[in-house]
Each structure stands twice: as structure tokens, then as C-alpha cells.
Design a protein around this motif. Structure first.
Motif, PDB file in Angstrom:
ATOM      1  N   GLY A  53       6.333   9.664   9.481  1.00  0.00           N
ATOM      2  CA  GLY A  53       6.946  10.228  10.681  1.00  0.00           C
ATOM      3  C   GLY A  53       6.135  11.384  11.246  1.00  0.00           C
ATOM      4  O   GLY A  53       6.008  11.533  12.463  1.00  0.00           O
ATOM      5  N   ALA A  54       5.570  12.192  10.351  1.00  0.00           N
ATOM      6  CA  ALA A  54       4.726  13.303  10.798  1.00  0.00           C
ATOM      7  C   ALA A  54       3.494  12.790  11.534  1.00  0.00           C
ATOM      8  O   ALA A  54       3.065  13.372  12.541  1.00  0.00           O
ATOM      9  N   PHE A  55       2.938  11.675  11.054  1.00  0.00           N
ATOM     10  CA  PHE A  55       1.782  11.092  11.734  1.00  0.00           C
ATOM     11  C   PHE A  55       2.161  10.594  13.130  1.00  0.00           C
ATOM     12  O   PHE A  55       1.381  10.736  14.080  1.00  0.00           O
ATOM     13  N   ILE A  56       3.342  10.010  13.259  1.00  0.00           N
ATOM     14  CA  ILE A  56       3.792   9.549  14.569  1.00  0.00           C
ATOM     15  C   ILE A  56       3.914  10.722  15.535  1.00  0.00           C
ATOM     16  O   ILE A  56       3.495  10.644  16.702  1.00  0.00           O
ATOM     17  N   LEU A  57       4.493  11.824  15.069  1.00  0.00           N
ATOM     18  CA  LEU A  57       4.606  13.002  15.927  1.00  0.00           C
ATOM     19  C   LEU A  57       3.236  13.538  16.316  1.00  0.00           C
ATOM     20  O   LEU A  57       3.028  13.968  17.457  1.00  0.00           O
ATOM     21  N   ALA A  58       2.291  13.518  15.382  1.00  0.00           N
ATOM     22  CA  ALA A  58       0.935  13.976  15.700  1.00  0.00           C
ATOM     23  C   ALA A  58       0.297  13.080  16.753  1.00  0.00           C
ATOM     24  O   ALA A  58      -0.405  13.563  17.652  1.00  0.00           O
TER      25      ALA A  58
ATOM     26  N   SER B 157      13.363   7.019  -5.163  1.00  0.00           N
ATOM     27  CA  SER B 157      13.850   7.268  -3.799  1.00  0.00           C
ATOM     28  C   SER B 157      13.199   8.514  -3.207  1.00  0.00           C
ATOM     29  O   SER B 157      12.866   8.539  -2.019  1.00  0.00           O
ATOM     30  N   LEU B 158      12.984   9.556  -4.014  1.00  0.00           N
ATOM     31  CA  LEU B 158      12.330  10.748  -3.491  1.00  0.00           C
ATOM     32  C   LEU B 158      10.858  10.478  -3.195  1.00  0.00           C
ATOM     33  O   LEU B 158      10.326  10.948  -2.180  1.00  0.00           O
ATOM     34  N   ALA B 159      10.216   9.698  -4.058  1.00  0.00           N
ATOM     35  CA  ALA B 159       8.815   9.347  -3.806  1.00  0.00           C
ATOM     36  C   ALA B 159       8.672   8.599  -2.482  1.00  0.00           C
ATOM     37  O   ALA B 159       7.758   8.878  -1.696  1.00  0.00           O
ATOM     38  N   LEU B 160       9.571   7.667  -2.227  1.00  0.00           N
ATOM     39  CA  LEU B 160       9.535   6.936  -0.959  1.00  0.00           C
ATOM     40  C   LEU B 160       9.862   7.851   0.217  1.00  0.00           C
ATOM     41  O   LEU B 160       9.301   7.699   1.308  1.00  0.00           O
TER      42      LEU B 160
ATOM     43  N   GLN C 281       6.927   9.591   1.608  1.00  0.00           N
ATOM     44  CA  GLN C 281       6.108   8.754   2.488  1.00  0.00           C
ATOM     45  C   GLN C 281       6.758   8.576   3.854  1.00  0.00           C
ATOM     46  O   GLN C 281       6.064   8.514   4.879  1.00  0.00           O
ATOM     47  N   ALA C 282       8.094   8.504   3.881  1.00  0.00           N
ATOM     48  CA  ALA C 282       8.794   8.412   5.166  1.00  0.00           C
ATOM     49  C   ALA C 282       8.526   9.652   6.014  1.00  0.00           C
ATOM     50  O   ALA C 282       8.276   9.561   7.223  1.00  0.00           O
TER      51      ALA C 282
ATOM     52  N   SER D 203       0.821  -1.206   0.000  1.00  0.00           N
ATOM     53  CA  SER D 203       0.000   0.000   0.000  1.00  0.00           C
ATOM     54  C   SER D 203       0.859   1.262   0.000  1.00  0.00           C
ATOM     55  O   SER D 203       0.649   2.173  -0.819  1.00  0.00           O
ATOM     56  N   ILE D 204       1.831   1.324   0.897  1.00  0.00           N
ATOM     57  CA  ILE D 204       2.690   2.514   0.977  1.00  0.00           C
ATOM     58  C   ILE D 204       3.529   2.653  -0.287  1.00  0.00           C
ATOM     59  O   ILE D 204       3.632   3.735  -0.876  1.00  0.00           O
ATOM     60  N   GLY D 205       4.123   1.549  -0.722  1.00  0.00           N
ATOM     61  CA  GLY D 205       4.937   1.586  -1.936  1.00  0.00           C
ATOM     62  C   GLY D 205       4.116   1.907  -3.170  1.00  0.00           C
ATOM     63  O   GLY D 205       4.574   2.619  -4.064  1.00  0.00           O
ATOM     64  N   GLY D 206       2.895   1.391  -3.219  1.00  0.00           N
ATOM     65  CA  GLY D 206       2.034   1.667  -4.357  1.00  0.00           C
ATOM     66  C   GLY D 206       1.660   3.136  -4.432  1.00  0.00           C
ATOM     67  O   GLY D 206       1.609   3.723  -5.524  1.00  0.00           O
ATOM     68  N   HIS D 207       1.385   3.749  -3.271  1.00  0.00           N
ATOM     69  CA  HIS D 207       1.071   5.171  -3.281  1.00  0.00           C
ATOM     70  C   HIS D 207       2.292   5.989  -3.684  1.00  0.00           C
ATOM     71  O   HIS D 207       2.179   6.938  -4.477  1.00  0.00           O
ATOM     72  N   ALA D 208       3.471   5.626  -3.183  1.00  0.00           N
ATOM     73  CA  ALA D 208       4.691   6.335  -3.585  1.00  0.00           C
ATOM     74  C   ALA D 208       4.887   6.261  -5.094  1.00  0.00           C
ATOM     75  O   ALA D 208       5.311   7.245  -5.723  1.00  0.00           O
ATOM     76  N   ALA D 209       4.555   5.122  -5.681  1.00  0.00           N
ATOM     77  CA  ALA D 209       4.744   4.942  -7.123  1.00  0.00           C
ATOM     78  C   ALA D 209       3.912   5.920  -7.947  1.00  0.00           C
ATOM     79  O   ALA D 209       4.279   6.257  -9.081  1.00  0.00           O
ATOM     80  N   THR D 210       2.795   6.405  -7.382  1.00  0.00           N
ATOM     81  CA  THR D 210       1.967   7.351  -8.129  1.00  0.00           C
ATOM     82  C   THR D 210       2.665   8.693  -8.305  1.00  0.00           C
ATOM     83  O   THR D 210       2.244   9.507  -9.142  1.00  0.00           O
TER      84      THR D 210
END
Length: 217
Positions: free
Chosen positions: A174-179, A163-166, A169-170, A134-141
Motif C-alpha cells: 500500500g505504501a508503494f501505491i501511495l508513492a 497474519s502479522l507477517a502478511l 507486506q500489505a 513471491s509475496i507470501g514467500g517473503h512474508a514467511a521469512t
């Protein structure tokens, strides 16, 4: 045992209700704390209906990851940033769109698959694989736009569009974890703003408020 995918067939109402319940409850409580009873109660279905559609909670979780990809994929596909002519503007528009949808309570804007994989990566390989897809597929878009932006803006670098697309997502995960740690979307918004500045620097653009808000507001 029922199939976890049903190609070319409409989804049963009870199955959809259970998947919607999983999306809501796992983002709120986490995978481990969400029970089959919780899911049935939230979906308004009997436990027998749950086991008609899913072998167990793990099977539901893997199906929920695919369901999340389908529903969020359609949401992002319809987003306005795709209308920009310059592919770099589409990439920056994507980041702006991610900032704009940091709305509501923390469970409402955080990621189902990011939440699940943090808990299950070492214990449930099927869920981990579904979350990675799921995460990789979204990055691919994002890859085609990043690649086109590199070409259009003459960027020759030792990093790739993939690599920038991934990396986007990183930063978002991470932003969600901080939230979650603070209970506040503002810290996530700050991280997304830094991501935008980073991409501007990679493409040698001036990091100005005027460009951020006038061109992509």
C-alpha cells in the motif's frame, strides 16, 4: 519449448539480461505497457533470443517473479537486522531496513510482483500465482522471528505470526501505491513508520523516538 526453470545449470546470459530488463521496465511502465520489443531493446538481445528462452511475455513475467524472489531474498538475508539477539528487535529492524531502502526514484524502490499482480490478478492466473508465491514467500521469512518474539515477550493473542507477517507486506505494498500516486517516497516512509508503531503497540512497547532511533538506527 524451453523450460522456465533450469535447476543446477548456470543461467544463460541472454536470459538473465531479459529478466533484469523485465524487473526494470515493468516497475517503470507496468506489465501491459511493456512490450517484447521493449524488453529486447533494454536487454540488448534479438527477438529470436527472447523466444528461445521464453514462450511469450507471460512466461517471462512468471520467471521474473521467481527471479525477483531469488535476488531480493539474498539481499534481505544479508541485511544487518538479523544480527539482533532479541527476535522482536529483528522484526523492528526489518521494518527499519524497509524504511532505509526507500531510496531513488519510485520504480527503483517499489516491488515488481506488487506492480504486476495489480494489473494481472484477474487476467493472468499464472502471473497472479507467481506474484502470490513471491509475496507470501517473503512474508514467511518473518514468521519465525515474530513467533519467537511473541514467546519471548509473553504475547498471547488472537492473531498469528503468519497474519502479522502478511500484514507487513500489505502495508508495504500500500505504501508503494501511495508513492506511485504522489511520485514521492516520503508518504511511503510515513506508512512504514506507522507500521513500526503498530508492531510496538502489539508487543506493548513504549512508542518512543529514542527506542526507534537509538536501538534500531
Amino acid at each position: 519449448m524451453p523450460s522456465e526453470t533450469q535447476p543446477n545449470r548456470p543461467m544463460a546470459a541472454a536470459r538473465r539480461k531479459l529478466l533484469d530488463a523485465a524487473v526494470m521496465l515493468i516497475r517503470s511502465k507496468g506489465y501491459a505497457a511493456t512490450t517484447v520489443d521493449d524488453l529486447c531493446a533494454k536487454a540488448g538481445v534479438a527477438k529470436g533470443s527472447f523466444f528461445h528462452h521464453f514462450k511469450d511475455k507471460e512466461a517471462l513475467a512468471t520467471a521474473a517473479a521467481a527471479y525477483w524472489s531469488d535476488t531480493t531474498g539474498a539481499f534481505f538475508e544479508a541485511a544487518p537486522y538479523h544480527r539482533h539477539a532479541d527476535p522482536l528487535d529483528r522484526v523492528l529492524g526489518y521494518v527499519d531496513f524497509r524504511a532505509a531502502i526507500l531510496q531513488g526514484s519510485v520504480p527503483e524502490f517499489t516491488c515488481l510482483v506488487g506492480t504486476m499482480v495489480q494489473e494481472t490478478h484477474d487476467t493472468h492466473p499464472r502471473i497472479r500465482a507467481a506474484c502470490e508465491a513471491s509475496i507470501g514467500g517473503h512474508a514467511a521469512t518473518l514468521e519465525a522471528d515474530i513467533d519467537a518474539a511473541m514467546e519471548r515477550h509473553g504475547i498471547r493473542a488472537d492473531w498469528s505470526a503468519r497474519s502479522l507477517a502478511l500484514h507487513t507486506q500489505a502495508v508495504l505494498q500500500g505504501a508503494f501505491i501511495l508513492a506511485k500516486a504522489t511520485g514521492d517516497a516520503a508518504i511511503a516512509a510515513d506508512s512504514v513508520a506507522h507500521l513500526r508503531r503498530y508492531i510496538e503497540l502489539l508487543f506493548r512497547l513504549p512508542c518512543t523516538p529514542e527506542r526507534s532511533h537509538a536501538d534500531h538506527g
